[in-house]
Design an enzyme around this catalytic site. Structure first.
Site, PDB file in Angstrom:
ATOM      1  N   GLY A 155       0.800  -1.222   0.000  1.00 52.66           N
ATOM      2  CA  GLY A 155       0.000   0.000   0.000  1.00 52.66           C
ATOM      3  C   GLY A 155       0.827   1.264   0.000  1.00 52.66           C
ATOM      4  N   CYS A 156       2.131   1.107  -0.081  1.00 51.53           N
ATOM      5  CA  CYS A 156       3.027   2.259  -0.119  1.00 51.53           C
ATOM      6  C   CYS A 156       3.571   2.410  -1.535  1.00 51.53           C
ATOM      7  CB  CYS A 156       4.198   2.061   0.846  1.00 51.53           C
ATOM      8  SG  CYS A 156       3.701   1.903   2.563  1.00 51.53           S
TER       9      CYS A 156
END
Length: 138
Positions: free
Chosen positions: A49-50
């Site tokens: 998610g980064c």
């Protein structure tokens, strides 16, 4: 409930009126973080998610929470350092009770993060919270 090191950061930020100055401080904090050993940069510690590469390696030492982290982006390394000041050294039982969004809001940084950086920061917080929940449940 935040660590003393985080409270010091909040106080320091009160004197920095310009958000760019705050970013510079965060980036410098990231540069000062201990290097995460390559052996810990594995899929199990990678934070999804980064936008950039991020690894968080949480541990329990006695009944105390600690973690190491790293990123390939300077600002994200700084955000890891901010989270380190917020969480590192807390009793394991207290980690889940930290309202990270509220605490980080006190720094005024979150208003100036891009959507991708905000999502990444939330993913890092989720990783820490999930680890704490698993430890406290077991």
């Amino acid at each position: 409930m935040a660590q003393a090191a985080f409270e010091e950061l909040v106080e320091d930020f009160e004197f920095l009126e310009d958000w760019e100055d705050r970013y510079r401080v965060v980036i410098e904090m990231g540069k000062d973080m201990p290097v995460l050993d390559d052996a810990l940069r594995v899929p199990a510690t990678k934070v999804e998610g980064c936008a950039s590469q991020v690894w968080i390696h949480p541990e329990v030492k006695g009944d105390t929470f600690t973690f190491m982290g790293a990123s390939d982006a300077l600002i994200v390394s700084g955000l890891i350092a901010v989270l380190h000041r917020l969480y590192d050294g807390l009793p394991m039982a207290d980690v889940s009770g930290v309202d990270a969004k509220a605490e980080l809001g006190r720094l005024g940084l979150t208003d100036h993060l891009s959507a991708q950086r905000s999502n990444g920061l939330n993913s890092m917080i989720s990783r820490i919270q999930e680890f704490a929940a698993a430890q406290n449940a077991g």
